[in-house]
Design an enzyme around this catalytic site. Structure first.
Site, PDB file in Angstrom:
ATOM      1  N   PRO A 133       0.773  -1.251   0.000  1.00  0.00           N
ATOM      2  CG  PRO A 133       0.017  -0.923   2.186  1.00  0.00           C
ATOM      3  CD  PRO A 133       0.722  -1.914   1.302  1.00  0.00           C
ATOM      4  CB  CYS A 134       3.088   2.816  -2.468  1.00  0.00           C
ATOM      5  SG  CYS A 134       2.277   2.387  -3.998  1.00  0.00           S
ATOM      6  CG  HIS A 135      -2.984   3.415  -1.321  1.00  0.00           C
ATOM      7  ND1 HIS A 135      -2.656   2.082  -1.561  1.00  0.00           N
ATOM      8  CD2 HIS A 135      -3.940   3.394  -0.361  1.00  0.00           C
ATOM      9  CE1 HIS A 135      -3.397   1.308  -0.774  1.00  0.00           C
ATOM     10  NE2 HIS A 135      -4.177   2.085  -0.039  1.00  0.00           N
TER      11      HIS A 135
END
Length: 175
Positions: A133-135
């Site tokens: 989850p780089c968001h």
């Protein structure tokens, strides 16, 4: 290399596998699309694709999938792998800043500091969009910053998780 497609609220997603683990997941058209796709590409429906579809269905339904998918990070540099593993530790609905991740790595390596820009570079090359989850990584001031899938998609994902756009919750103590 096997590929499969998934239709999401963000558009078509391409999922890649070596036959056992996922080797990539990209929103079609994103920056660095297909960065780990090598050689001949075969279409097929593997058990790992079924798992990924279940994960994505739960996620886009607005819930934490609650299970991990098998990911192959064998071709990643040690630094990128370290960053991506920290991303995996950010809980659903929480965020962390680039600087916080840099601080975690500095503590792990017992060095004085780590560049938040270097962390950003590793995050930008994440081949497992949404799953790793780089968001959930935002600026130290709570601002939305870069996302390979595009800023509107990042905002959509954070709103889906009900994170609160300016709230930064530290997971440092949980790592």
């Amino acid at each position: 290399m096997y590929i499969h497609y998934y239709n999401s609220p963000l558009g078509r997603i391409t999922i890649a596998s070596d036959g056992k683990s996922l080797t990539g997941l990209w929103i079609d058209g994103q920056k660095y699309f297909g960065s780990t796709l090598e050689g001949e590409r075969l279409e097929g429906y593997l058990p790992v694709f079924k798992q990924a579809e279940q994960w994505l269905d739960i996620y886009f339904g607005g819930k934490d999938p609650g299970f991990a998918l098998p990911l192959s990070m064998e071709n990643a540099t040690p630094f990128r792998k370290t960053v991506w593993e920290i991303l995996l530790s950010i809980k659903y609905g929480h965020t962390m800043s680039y600087g916080m991740i840099a601080d975690i790595i500095a503590k792990q390596r017992e060095t004085g500091n780590m560049s938040a820009q270097a962390v950003g570079g590793a995050i930008a090359h994440n081949p497992f969009l949404i799953i790793v989850p780089c968001h959930r990584v935002i600026g130290s001031d709570g601002s939305l910053t870069g996302y390979a899938g595009g800023m509107e998609k990042k905002k959509f994902l954070l709103e889906l998780e009900k994170t609160g756009m300016l709230m930064v919750k530290s997971a440092i103590n949980n790592i």
